[in-house]
Structures are given as C-alpha cells and as structure tokens.
Scaffold this motif. Structure first.
Motif, PDB file in Angstrom:
ATOM      1  N   THR A  12       0.837  -1.202   0.000  1.00  0.00           N
ATOM      2  CA  THR A  12       0.000   0.000   0.000  1.00  0.00           C
ATOM      3  C   THR A  12       0.873   1.254   0.000  1.00  0.00           C
ATOM      4  O   THR A  12       2.039   1.218   0.393  1.00  0.00           O
ATOM      5  CB  THR A  12      -0.915   0.046   1.232  1.00  0.00           C
ATOM      6  N   GLU A  13       0.289   2.352  -0.418  1.00  0.00           N
ATOM      7  CA  GLU A  13       1.007   3.628  -0.444  1.00  0.00           C
ATOM      8  C   GLU A  13       1.491   4.016   0.947  1.00  0.00           C
ATOM      9  O   GLU A  13       2.628   4.467   1.115  1.00  0.00           O
ATOM     10  CB  GLU A  13       0.103   4.722  -1.018  1.00  0.00           C
ATOM     11  N   LEU A  16       4.384   1.773   1.900  1.00  0.00           N
ATOM     12  CA  LEU A  16       5.524   2.103   1.062  1.00  0.00           C
ATOM     13  C   LEU A  16       6.251   3.335   1.606  1.00  0.00           C
ATOM     14  O   LEU A  16       7.479   3.365   1.681  1.00  0.00           O
ATOM     15  CB  LEU A  16       5.062   2.343  -0.377  1.00  0.00           C
ATOM     16  N   ARG A  17       5.500   4.336   2.027  1.00  0.00           N
ATOM     17  CA  ARG A  17       6.104   5.551   2.598  1.00  0.00           C
ATOM     18  C   ARG A  17       6.859   5.241   3.895  1.00  0.00           C
ATOM     19  O   ARG A  17       7.951   5.759   4.128  1.00  0.00           O
ATOM     20  CB  ARG A  17       5.049   6.618   2.842  1.00  0.00           C
ATOM     21  N   ARG A  52       6.338   4.606  -8.779  1.00  0.00           N
ATOM     22  CA  ARG A  52       5.600   4.893  -7.538  1.00  0.00           C
ATOM     23  C   ARG A  52       6.538   4.835  -6.336  1.00  0.00           C
ATOM     24  O   ARG A  52       6.479   5.669  -5.430  1.00  0.00           O
ATOM     25  CB  ARG A  52       4.467   3.873  -7.394  1.00  0.00           C
ATOM     26  N   THR A  53       7.434   3.875  -6.332  1.00  0.00           N
ATOM     27  CA  THR A  53       8.383   3.729  -5.227  1.00  0.00           C
ATOM     28  C   THR A  53       9.436   4.833  -5.268  1.00  0.00           C
ATOM     29  O   THR A  53       9.777   5.415  -4.241  1.00  0.00           O
ATOM     30  CB  THR A  53       9.051   2.344  -5.275  1.00  0.00           C
ATOM     31  N   VAL A  56       8.764   8.167  -3.520  1.00  0.00           N
ATOM     32  CA  VAL A  56       8.789   8.286  -2.060  1.00  0.00           C
ATOM     33  C   VAL A  56      10.103   7.825  -1.432  1.00  0.00           C
ATOM     34  O   VAL A  56      10.269   7.903  -0.220  1.00  0.00           O
ATOM     35  CB  VAL A  56       7.608   7.524  -1.406  1.00  0.00           C
TER      36      VAL A  56
END
Length: 124
Positions: A12-13, A16-17, A52-53, A56
């Motif tokens: 999930t976002e 991941l953060r 996406r990775t 962040v």
C-alpha cells in the motif's frame, strides 16, 4: 550492515512511505506477486511500481524476483538502480557445478545491460 526492506507491487502507499522512510542502503522491489523463481515474462505494471516507489524513496531501488534472462535484466536496468538475479543463478549452478554456465550467463547479462545503456530505448 543495513537492514534491506522488501516491497511488492501489492504494498500500500502508506506502507511504502513508511518502509521508504526507514530504508538504508537500498530498497528491494519484488517484481511480481507470488514466489521467486525464473519467469518467462515480468509483470506489465513493473515500470509504474518502480516509479511509484521512486517518488517516495531516497535510496537506490533494486529489483529482483523472476528475472531470468538478459532481456529482462535490461528492462529492469532501464528503470531501477540495480538488478537482482538469484533463482536463475542457483539453477545454473545446479545444472553445471563447474560454474561455466554461470560465468556465461553473467557475461551475457552484463553485455546486454551495457549495450542497452549505450543506446536509447526502443520506441514501441
């Protein structure tokens, strides 16, 4: 010694953060869902997962799981900071304990990546 975190396309976002914020050394991106091992092809969403990775993360991104041939390694090398090949190398060691096949495979991967770096990506 850095603790290397793994993230998958299903991460999930929010998670991941968190993982990206704690990472040191590099972040290991699992290229697919499922178990490790050689694959005929990589996931269609790999590029978006890496992007996406990268948005962040402040550490290098290395992609592994399922990478089993030079063309897959080139695809990963174009979008990530590192390519991790494990299962295919172990398979080659099992098939040829002299390591001649491993040496040839690693050379083929290195040449493919170097040649790809020297030329622009093909437009499809």
């Amino acid at each position: 010694v850095d603790l290397i975190y793994l993230v998958a396309p299903t991460t999930t976002e929010a998670r991941l953060r968190i993982v990206a914020g704690r990472s040191r050394g590099f972040l290991y991106l699992v290229s697919l869902t499922g178990v490790t091992g050689s694959r005929a092809s990589l996931d269609d969403g790999l590029e978006s997962f890496v992007a996406r990775t990268r948005a962040v993360s402040r550490v290098p991104l290395c992609v592994g799981f399922g990478i089993s041939n030079p063309s897959q390694a080139v695809r990963v090398a174009r979008i990530a900071d590192g390519v991790i090949i494990g299962s295919r190398l172990l398979q080659l060691v099992d098939d040829d304990p002299s390591l001649a096949a491993v040496s040839s495979f690693v050379r083929d991967v290195r040449v493919a990546i170097d040649e790809a770096a020297a030329s622009p990506p093909a437009v499809t």
